[in-house]
Scaffold this active site. Structure first.
Site: not given
Ligand code: HEM
Ligand SMILES: [Cu+2]
Length: 551
Positions: A91, A120, A156, A183-184, A267, A269, A271, A282, A316-317, A342, A345, A464
């Site tokens: 998931h 294009d 994950w 791909s990315s 991290h 990722e 963002y 925006s 921080h993880h 943030t 924004k 979890r």
């Protein structure tokens, strides 16, 4: 053919030296399956990305419902614990790499050339390749469910030592991640080169639509961190099969090293999934507030600041792995610092709405819903950034609540807003506003019913990634499961509304259905023809739109 279209025709290079008595080269439009398999047109590729992303959303969503079904009551009802763990892992991977990221790349493909006045994307064939790597990567993940030992089940994040112990499901996941990363990277190269080289005259960097800015910064982030993830999983692979001991304590390695490498990717990722959402919001808010975006320049600088800071917060993880207090403090304060750009924004979005002539069509509802709920996710993130608090909350449902507020009510809601906003441009028809609004309110209510109670579950100590739990957690879990199934149902309704629109919706869409929209994509007809801006928009046209945006 005019001289201008001649030099701008993207297929010009292929035909150099050939004699052309006709003016339709570049238009040998393939039909049937060839149109999609050999697609080089940015709109076709954008469409492919978006449908792929939606099917992954349904697949990952079905797995989420599998999780929530098991957690409806304590005890084991449906799945063995081993399979439950495969469900959570797949998931997560499918939603992150299959649903959210490709959706933003799809939008960038569809919209950037239109918004910047380019014919294009820069590298049309590489664009085809970067899309067509996705279906095989998804297939590898699905196949992995059926190999001996089943799919990867370590979450994950693929942490060792577990990820060193699984069967070949893990190898398939590693290969899949490699392909997704390739791909990315190719998608990002295309986005960067298109933005830097193909803007129409008058469209300077500091006048681009915010969605172009956030796509640009996101593409740089991806190029920086996709190889880091690829490196991490390659090290897992060599530890598994080729006798290395990067992460194996028995051979002098260290499993915590993997966590450092993973989160140095992980991290940023986060963002990568948030910045494009900021860009979309925006675009939408100024349109429906009928006012220029407040603080355009500060938006750009805030985007860049978030991107740079995102490289300095990864641990921080990992507050609970045992690190020096000075390191904890460093990562804690760096994380809190991200709240500043943030906050800029969020302030700018609110100031854009302030005294605007607002109307609440579906895209605006999703954008305002985004601002409210993303901020909730931001606040719970701030709570988690406090090291002594995180020691308590780490790996509890509080974290699950936190990241679904930023990913579902954040990334996903912005995507829904974007689809409703641009659907008239894509299909040439207006969607049903009634159904759109219903989809919004339905999602808004059930999202909160699903995920808000998870804060309480986490605070009360529910971990979890478990298929069973003590009795005192029953009520909130039942509530969350009911919410999840209702939320899921609402997304089928969204699919129905999109198909309804493709088939004619509630009538034809004008080139610009939104009174307050002044970016270039609204200057081409609806539906956008196969080829647009073969002659770039004139400087006057560009400047007219920029003036309306106060740029
Ligand atoms: C609205 C539908 C969704 C529901 C009901 C849902 C439900 C869940 C649940 C219950 C878990 C926790 C499993 C556990 O830790 O035991 C989970 C994990 C996760 N979800 Fe979702 N989710 C949804 C959508 C999404 C979306 C759109 C994303 C986007 C990226 C996402 C990303 C993740 C990630 C990364 C994990 C962590 C997986 C792991 O622990 O390895 N989810 N989800
Ligand atoms: Cu982080």
């Amino acid at each position: 053919m005019t001289a201008a279209t001649d030099t701008l025709n993207p297929t010009q290079g292929d035909h150099a030296g050939e004699a052309h008595g006709h003016d339709d080269h570049g238009h040998h439009a393939a039909t049937g399956w060839r149109r999609w398999v050999y697609a080089t047109n940015h709109k076709d590729i954008g469409t492919l990305y978006l449908w792929f992303s939606f099917s992954m959303f349904i697949l990952g969503g079905t797995m989420a419902l599998g999780i929530r079904a098991e957690l409806f009551t304590p005890g084991l009802q449906f799945w063995q614990p081993e399979f439950f763990n495969q469900l959570t892992t797949l998931h997560g991977i499918i939603m992150v790499f299959g649903a959210i990221m490709p959706a933003f790349t799809g939008l960038a493909n569809w919209m950037l050339p239109l918004m910047l006045g380019a014919p294009d994307m820069a590298f049309a064939r590489m664009n085809n390749w970067s899309f067509w790597l996705l279906p095989p990567s998804a297939l590898l993940l699905v196949i992995s469910l059926f190999v001996p030992g089943g799919a990867a089940a370590g979450g994950w994040t693929l942490y060792p030592p577990l990820s060193l112990q699984f069967g070949m499901g893990m190898d398939l996941a590693i290969f899949s991640v490699h392909l997704l990363g390739l791909s990315s990277i190719m998608g990002s190269i295309n986005i960067i080169v298109t933005i830097l080289n193909m803007r129409s005259p008058g469209m300077t960097l500091m006048k681009m639509p915010m969605f172009a800015w956030t796509s640009l910064v996101t593409a740089y982030l991806l190029i920086a961190v996709a190889p880091v993830l690829a490196g991490a999983v390659t090290m897992l692979l060599t530890d598994r099969h080729f006798g290395t001991h990067f992460f194996k304590a028995v051979g002098g390695g260290d499993p915590v090293l993997f966590q450092h490498i993973f989160w140095f990717f992980g991290h940023p990722e986060v963002y990568i999934m948030a910045l494009p959402a900021f860009g979309i919001v925006s675009q939408i808010i100024p349109t429906f507030a009928r006012k220029p975006l407040f603080g355009y320049h500060s938006m750009v600088y805030a985007t860049a600041s978030i991107a740079i800071l995102s490289f300095m917060v990864w641990a921080h993880h990992m507050f609970s792995v045992g690190m020096p207090a000075t390191a904890q403090l460093f990562f804690m304060f760096m994380t809190m610092l991200i709240a500043v750009p943030t906050g800029v924004k969020v302030f700018n979005w609110i100031a854009t709405m302030w005294q605007g002539a607002m109307s609440f069509e579906t895209p605006m509802l999703f954008a305002v819903g985004f601002v409210c709920l993303f901020t909730v996710g931001g606040f719970s993130g701030l709570v988690l950034s406090i090291a002594p608090v995180d020691t308590q909350m780490h790996d509890t449902y509080y974290v699950v609540a936190h990241f679904h507020y930023v990913l579902v009510a954040g990334a996903l809601f912005s995507l829904f807003g974007a689809v409703y906003y641009w659907l008239p441009k894509w299909t040439g028809y207006m969607y049903s506003e009634k159904m759109g609004k219903f989809h919004f309110w339905w999602s808004m209510v059930w999202f909160n019913v699903t995920f808000f109670p998870m804060h309480f579950l986490g605070l009360a100590g529910m971990p979890r990634r478990i298929p069973d739990y003590p009795l005192q957690f029953t009520d909130f879990n039942a509530l969350a499961s009911v919410g999840a199934f209702c939320f899921g149902l609402g997304q089928l309704f969204f699919l129905y509304n999109v198909i309804h629109t493709i088939r004619g919706g509630v009538g034809k869409a004008p080139a610009n259905p939104w009174e307050g929209a002044h970016t270039l994509e609204w200057e081409v007809p609806s539906p956008a023809p196969h080829h647009t801006w073969e002659t770039p928009p004139s400087q006057e046209l560009v400047e007219k739109g920029l003036k309306e945006q106060a740029l």
